[in-house]
Design a protein around this motif. Structure first.
Motif, PDB file in Angstrom:
ATOM      1  N   ARG A 100      41.912   6.711  74.116  1.00 55.03           N
ATOM      2  CA  ARG A 100      41.501   5.815  75.171  1.00 55.03           C
ATOM      3  C   ARG A 100      41.331   6.533  76.521  1.00 55.03           C
ATOM      4  O   ARG A 100      40.317   6.351  77.197  1.00 55.03           O
ATOM      5  N   GLY A 101      42.320   7.343  76.858  1.00 52.52           N
ATOM      6  CA  GLY A 101      42.285   8.002  78.162  1.00 52.52           C
ATOM      7  C   GLY A 101      41.088   8.946  78.284  1.00 52.52           C
ATOM      8  O   GLY A 101      40.353   8.906  79.263  1.00 52.52           O
ATOM      9  N   ARG A 102      40.883   9.788  77.249  1.00 55.16           N
ATOM     10  CA  ARG A 102      39.772  10.745  77.320  1.00 55.16           C
ATOM     11  C   ARG A 102      38.421  10.043  77.319  1.00 55.16           C
ATOM     12  O   ARG A 102      37.488  10.461  78.000  1.00 55.16           O
ATOM     13  N   LEU A 103      38.336   8.950  76.517  1.00 58.16           N
ATOM     14  CA  LEU A 103      37.088   8.189  76.484  1.00 58.16           C
ATOM     15  C   LEU A 103      36.789   7.629  77.871  1.00 58.16           C
ATOM     16  O   LEU A 103      35.664   7.701  78.374  1.00 58.16           O
ATOM     17  N   ASN A 104      37.817   7.091  78.525  1.00 60.53           N
ATOM     18  CA  ASN A 104      37.634   6.523  79.855  1.00 60.53           C
ATOM     19  C   ASN A 104      37.159   7.598  80.841  1.00 60.53           C
ATOM     20  O   ASN A 104      36.250   7.368  81.646  1.00 60.53           O
ATOM     21  N   LEU A 105      37.754   8.791  80.763  1.00 59.11           N
ATOM     22  CA  LEU A 105      37.337   9.872  81.667  1.00 59.11           C
ATOM     23  C   LEU A 105      35.864  10.222  81.470  1.00 59.11           C
ATOM     24  O   LEU A 105      35.111  10.356  82.445  1.00 59.11           O
ATOM     25  N   ALA A 106      35.464  10.371  80.209  1.00 59.79           N
ATOM     26  CA  ALA A 106      34.064  10.734  79.929  1.00 59.79           C
ATOM     27  C   ALA A 106      33.136   9.661  80.490  1.00 59.79           C
ATOM     28  O   ALA A 106      32.077   9.956  81.060  1.00 59.79           O
ATOM     29  N   MET A 107      33.547   8.410  80.360  1.00 60.33           N
ATOM     30  CA  MET A 107      32.681   7.326  80.810  1.00 60.33           C
ATOM     31  C   MET A 107      32.647   7.231  82.328  1.00 60.33           C
ATOM     32  O   MET A 107      31.611   6.873  82.906  1.00 60.33           O
ATOM     33  N   LEU A 108      33.756   7.536  82.986  1.00 57.39           N
ATOM     34  CA  LEU A 108      33.746   7.533  84.456  1.00 57.39           C
ATOM     35  C   LEU A 108      32.814   8.628  84.972  1.00 57.39           C
ATOM     36  O   LEU A 108      32.038   8.401  85.909  1.00 57.39           O
ATOM     37  N   ASP A 109      32.882   9.804  84.356  1.00 55.60           N
ATOM     38  CA  ASP A 109      31.975  10.880  84.764  1.00 55.60           C
ATOM     39  C   ASP A 109      30.521  10.450  84.576  1.00 55.60           C
ATOM     40  O   ASP A 109      29.684  10.661  85.458  1.00 55.60           O
ATOM     41  N   ALA A 110      30.246   9.820  83.433  1.00 51.19           N
ATOM     42  CA  ALA A 110      28.875   9.394  83.146  1.00 51.19           C
ATOM     43  C   ALA A 110      28.423   8.331  84.136  1.00 51.19           C
ATOM     44  O   ALA A 110      27.266   8.290  84.568  1.00 51.19           O
ATOM     45  N   CYS A 111      29.342   7.481  84.505  1.00 53.61           N
ATOM     46  CA  CYS A 111      29.070   6.385  85.433  1.00 53.61           C
ATOM     47  C   CYS A 111      28.656   6.958  86.786  1.00 53.61           C
ATOM     48  O   CYS A 111      27.650   6.557  87.379  1.00 53.61           O
ATOM     49  N   GLU A 112      29.421   7.926  87.269  1.00 51.24           N
ATOM     50  CA  GLU A 112      29.102   8.539  88.556  1.00 51.24           C
ATOM     51  C   GLU A 112      27.819   9.372  88.451  1.00 51.24           C
ATOM     52  O   GLU A 112      26.993   9.355  89.375  1.00 51.24           O
ATOM     53  N   ALA A 113      27.653  10.056  87.315  1.00 46.58           N
ATOM     54  CA  ALA A 113      26.430  10.848  87.134  1.00 46.58           C
ATOM     55  C   ALA A 113      25.194   9.944  87.154  1.00 46.58           C
ATOM     56  O   ALA A 113      24.118  10.348  87.608  1.00 46.58           O
ATOM     57  N   ALA A 114      25.356   8.717  86.690  1.00 45.51           N
ATOM     58  CA  ALA A 114      24.221   7.781  86.666  1.00 45.51           C
ATOM     59  C   ALA A 114      23.963   7.177  88.048  1.00 45.51           C
ATOM     60  O   ALA A 114      22.986   6.459  88.241  1.00 45.51           O
ATOM     61  N   GLY A 115      24.861   7.456  89.015  1.00 48.70           N
ATOM     62  CA  GLY A 115      24.607   6.990  90.382  1.00 48.70           C
ATOM     63  C   GLY A 115      25.529   5.891  90.870  1.00 48.70           C
ATOM     64  O   GLY A 115      25.384   5.413  91.999  1.00 48.70           O
ATOM     65  N   ALA A 116      26.490   5.464  90.028  1.00 45.96           N
ATOM     66  CA  ALA A 116      27.402   4.402  90.463  1.00 45.96           C
ATOM     67  C   ALA A 116      28.493   4.982  91.364  1.00 45.96           C
ATOM     68  O   ALA A 116      28.838   6.155  91.258  1.00 45.96           O
ATOM     69  N   ASN A 117      29.008   4.146  92.270  1.00 48.26           N
ATOM     70  CA  ASN A 117      30.158   4.525  93.091  1.00 48.26           C
ATOM     71  C   ASN A 117      31.409   3.928  92.486  1.00 48.26           C
ATOM     72  O   ASN A 117      31.452   2.724  92.250  1.00 48.26           O
ATOM     73  N   VAL A 118      32.421   4.744  92.259  1.00 47.76           N
ATOM     74  CA  VAL A 118      33.674   4.227  91.727  1.00 47.76           C
ATOM     75  C   VAL A 118      34.758   4.391  92.783  1.00 47.76           C
ATOM     76  O   VAL A 118      34.992   5.505  93.267  1.00 47.76           O
ATOM     77  N   HIS A 119      35.375   3.278  93.172  1.00 51.06           N
ATOM     78  CA  HIS A 119      36.429   3.290  94.185  1.00 51.06           C
ATOM     79  C   HIS A 119      37.757   3.026  93.500  1.00 51.06           C
ATOM     80  O   HIS A 119      37.961   1.927  92.961  1.00 51.06           O
ATOM     81  N   PHE A 120      38.657   3.999  93.541  1.00 52.84           N
ATOM     82  CA  PHE A 120      39.955   3.834  92.874  1.00 52.84           C
ATOM     83  C   PHE A 120      41.014   3.350  93.857  1.00 52.84           C
ATOM     84  O   PHE A 120      40.846   3.453  95.069  1.00 52.84           O
ATOM     85  N   GLY A 121      42.117   2.855  93.324  1.00 53.31           N
ATOM     86  CA  GLY A 121      43.219   2.382  94.166  1.00 53.31           C
ATOM     87  C   GLY A 121      42.794   1.224  95.038  1.00 53.31           C
ATOM     88  O   GLY A 121      43.253   1.055  96.158  1.00 53.31           O
ATOM     89  N   CYS A 122      41.913   0.417  94.530  1.00 55.45           N
ATOM     90  CA  CYS A 122      41.244  -0.599  95.326  1.00 55.45           C
ATOM     91  C   CYS A 122      41.136  -1.853  94.442  1.00 55.45           C
ATOM     92  O   CYS A 122      40.255  -1.942  93.602  1.00 55.45           O
ATOM     93  N   ALA A 123      42.078  -2.767  94.617  1.00 52.88           N
ATOM     94  CA  ALA A 123      42.182  -3.914  93.707  1.00 52.88           C
ATOM     95  C   ALA A 123      41.382  -5.094  94.248  1.00 52.88           C
ATOM     96  O   ALA A 123      41.655  -5.575  95.344  1.00 52.88           O
ATOM     97  N   ALA A 124      40.403  -5.547  93.495  1.00 51.12           N
ATOM     98  CA  ALA A 124      39.693  -6.778  93.849  1.00 51.12           C
ATOM     99  C   ALA A 124      40.640  -7.929  93.521  1.00 51.12           C
ATOM    100  O   ALA A 124      41.065  -8.073  92.379  1.00 51.12           O
ATOM    101  N   PHE A 125      40.999  -8.740  94.529  1.00 52.58           N
ATOM    102  CA  PHE A 125      41.934  -9.836  94.249  1.00 52.58           C
ATOM    103  C   PHE A 125      41.304 -11.195  94.468  1.00 52.58           C
ATOM    104  O   PHE A 125      41.899 -12.220  94.121  1.00 52.58           O
ATOM    105  N   ASN A 126      40.094 -11.246  95.034  1.00 58.73           N
ATOM    106  CA  ASN A 126      39.438 -12.529  95.255  1.00 58.73           C
ATOM    107  C   ASN A 126      38.005 -12.230  95.676  1.00 58.73           C
ATOM    108  O   ASN A 126      37.621 -11.077  95.848  1.00 58.73           O
ATOM    109  N   PHE A 127      37.212 -13.289  95.827  1.00 58.97           N
ATOM    110  CA  PHE A 127      35.854 -13.092  96.348  1.00 58.97           C
ATOM    111  C   PHE A 127      35.501 -14.300  97.196  1.00 58.97           C
ATOM    112  O   PHE A 127      36.183 -15.326  97.158  1.00 58.97           O
ATOM    113  N   ASP A 128      34.467 -14.131  97.992  1.00 55.44           N
ATOM    114  CA  ASP A 128      33.968 -15.216  98.832  1.00 55.44           C
ATOM    115  C   ASP A 128      32.496 -15.383  98.485  1.00 55.44           C
ATOM    116  O   ASP A 128      31.663 -14.576  98.893  1.00 55.44           O
ATOM    117  N   GLU A 129      32.196 -16.389  97.695  1.00 56.86           N
ATOM    118  CA  GLU A 129      30.830 -16.552  97.207  1.00 56.86           C
ATOM    119  C   GLU A 129      29.879 -16.995  98.309  1.00 56.86           C
ATOM    120  O   GLU A 129      28.665 -16.882  98.164  1.00 56.86           O
TER     121      GLU A 129
END
Lengths: 442, 442
Positions: A100-129
């Motif tokens: 699981r851990g290694r798969l997640n790492l590979a996918m995070l790298d791929a995600c960023e390589a594809a142009g997505a921004n990943v923000h860690f230590g940042c918990a979404a706790f609600n939204f304002d529609e």
């Protein structure tokens, strides 16, 4: 998007490649910096649905380089040599143990390589529609917010986005506890660094009301998982409640496994008992405002090894619907209509599989039915396909696999009733019945 | 204990004084170091139930030194001078506006002074009832655990302990969204530092389908809260959806408040829309393993100002039951049996109060009924006690207040039907009926 676990990061890849500007907000710190999180199951079973999604994301080769083939169930019955029950007809029909851990790492790298921004230590706790802002809390407790156009909750079984949606509309949530918990132990490599039991199998010690399983890791270890009822006078986590009792219990009930697990009692005492439940919702979306995928929408028990595979199918389905519909509510509704019945089907099949794994794999009737099933699968390829194969080796919708599985089970039960061996089955009548009741797949 | 908010810290004081060794684990950082959290309502209405609990914890004097008396509702109707509707008979029957953040700080200090250990930045996310370990995650994402004998979930509406319990048993959780959200604004002090509107009142601008309220703060500000439906063609957060529209909406609907709120549009745009819901559970405890209190067990809408008061009653009840029973399951069961029907009653009354505040306080029939109610309260002290008074100025169980309130409402409606003024009421017949239908309280 809330959550950069397996589902979130795959959807991040797919949507980024489709031209969306994707930001992922993950409560946990970056696993590439702090290491994998402990306390979560470290190996997962990857099957065709998950592989197909990885192929679409261009990740198949990288992930498969570290995967271990599991040809079938190796069933350990006291006093007998372990028997391999193949999952499919040959090595083209197998599942794969991945980390699981290694798969997640590979996918995070791929995600960023594809142009997505990943923000860690940042918990979404609600939204304002109304202002279209995702509300976030960082690790120091400070609040901030980020704008969004499309909000996806991929934040797991304890989803905060789901809780925020439930403040607004009734999602019809019901949690069904299994009543059984689990504890993880480990079989290390042997003295020459070798796998101590057959590497290319999922090992099962079926014991009726409970069971042990073991899955191989690339480090030549096995993760052993003991499943027991939480309560009750029969063996349960309430009666097997410390390391000494666990040693004695394993020596008595899992005699071939016990010598392979050093410090069994110590590890038993140290590690928490995990709990299992099925999360059912009647709705996964809130107007055009937010939608849930993966465990946030439909956490399930792990006994079919399909949680990740199902979540990955969610990702490809949602990415497709978002490209086909400009109207978000239409996209979310179409996604939900497509996926919700299928998630329900695999949740039910995963529950049934627990009974099968712990209580039936060593049963004579069951073995006879499985033999006939494999014979019929060869006689009627693409028509009589065992349910396990439909779930694991095809992308037939789960609900279809479940429905056809019911028909097939009836056929198998009736055809073997009162018989001792497969030679006694009237195949001609059976062939006719199968052609009448089962249309070819596709 | 999980959670060191208002309920957790009060229970920490009570149990520490009773000789328990108490540890509290709170996900947020220490508010004494990082300041109060933003984005939560900053003032709370303290009434007799809460005061009684603070008295038991020796905190009454300190908290009351910073509280602002609210004698009643100041009702703002367009074109009329605001009218004070007293809550009780005189200034002995009032409620108090207190600052959530400051109250929490005082209670944390008291909690530590009583001998409890409070661990901040330490989120309880699960527990292991077999090893009696609470599983914790610190702000860096690292896991650890801590032993416990009695596990209390005081971790708020989004309780992780509740979610962990729901993995094990069915608590019968139902979340009922109100369908209305809220946004907070502020009236600052006037140019000479004075309160700009009457300080000793809870201000209400009732408008039928929606309303504004304002509560005084010791800084001579008022926190203004606008409640609106989330959706719909009538004024809703979907139609009043930016600062400019909010300015125009306030100028039209809350003409006397609008000039007192500088940068109204700006603040409207900056602040999130909060959501309101009622959380109902069928059970609050899981065997002898864990029990829930406060919002974790029964989050409610804020319209009776009783959320904290109810949570504090939970604390005194649970502390008492834990001292009376050695068997934890018996203590938890007795606590639940005592408190669950009462929590349900105040949840329902809080929902009813929203209708009353936004739609009825300016209604002629309602005003006549209230006049008669006050007259009857004086004629039958201790017997005909207005429901609001039973809830706010006594410790009569909520369920009793609700049941007697129903009888009294029938009496008021029937006695005033078709009448224009209180002089037309036949008091002799009414006195008889009251003596027959209502026993004295106590």
């Amino acid at each position: 998007m809330a959550g950069a676990g397996l589902a979130g990061s795959l959807l991040g890849v797919l949507l980024s490649r489709a031209g969306f500007k994707v930001s992922l907000y993950e409560a946990r710190p970056d696993p590439r910096k702090v290491g994998y999180e402990e306390g979560r199951s470290i190996n997962l079973a990857l099957a065709e649905r998950g592989l197909h999604a990885l192929r679409q994301a261009g990740l198949e080769r990288e992930v498969m380089a570290q995967a271990i083939m599991m040809r079938g169930r190796m069933v350990h019955v006291p006093g007998q040599t372990p028997q391999l029950q193949r999952y499919g007809l040959d090595d083209s029909e197998v599942i794969w143990s991945v980390h699981r851990g290694r798969l997640n790492l590979a996918m995070l790298d791929a995600c960023e390589a594809a142009g997505a921004n990943v923000h860690f230590g940042c918990a979404a706790f609600n939204f304002d529609e109304h202002n279209k802002r995702l509300r976030l809390r960082d690790r120091s407790g400070k609040e901030r917010s980020a704008g969004y156009q499309v909000l996806v909750g991929a934040d797991g079984a304890g989803s905060a986005i789901r809780a925020a949606m439930e403040m607004r509309i009734d999602l019809g949530e019901v949690v069904e506890p299994l009543g059984h918990g689990y504890r993880e132990l480990e079989i290390p490599p042997g003295s020459n660094g070798e796998f101590q039991i057959e590497a290319n199998a999922l090992h099962i010690w079926p014991r009726g009301r409970y069971m042990c399983i073991a899955l191989p890791n690339t480090e030549r270890t096995f993760t052993v998982t003991l499943f027991l009822p939480n309560q009750g006078p029969h063996p349960s986590f309430a009666t097997v409640n410390d390391g000494d009792k666990a040693e004695a219990f394993f020596a008595r009930e899992f005699a071939d496994a016990q010598p392979l697990i050093p410090d069994l009692g110590l590890h038993f005492d140290e590690r928490p008992v995990g709990q299992l439940a099925t999360l059912r919702l009647r709705r996964w979306h809130y107007g055009p405002h937010a939608v849930l995928i993966g465990d946030a929408a439909h956490a399930m028990v792990p006994f079919h090894g399909q949680g990740m595979n199902c979540a990955f199918e969610d990702c490809t389905a949602l990415a497709r619907q978002l490209q086909q519909h400009d109207d978000l509510e239409q996209a979310f509704s179409a996604f939900e209509a497509e996926r919700l019945p299928n998630a329900k089907a695999i949740q039910d099949m995963a529950l049934e599989n627990y009974l099968e794994m712990r209580d039936r794999v060593d049963d004579a009737d069951y073995i006879l039915q499985r033999q006939l099933e494999q014979l019929l699968a060869k006689r009627h390829p693409g028509r009589f396909v065992p349910r396990y194969s439909m779930v694991s080796f095809t992308r037939v919708p789960y609900a279809v696999a479940q429905a056809r599985g019911r028909v097939q089970r009836e056929i198998l039960i009736e055809a073997t009733r009162g018989l001792d061996s497969i030679e006694q089955v009237d195949l001609t009548a059976l062939d006719q019945r199968i052609r009448a009741e089962l249309l070819p797949l596709d």
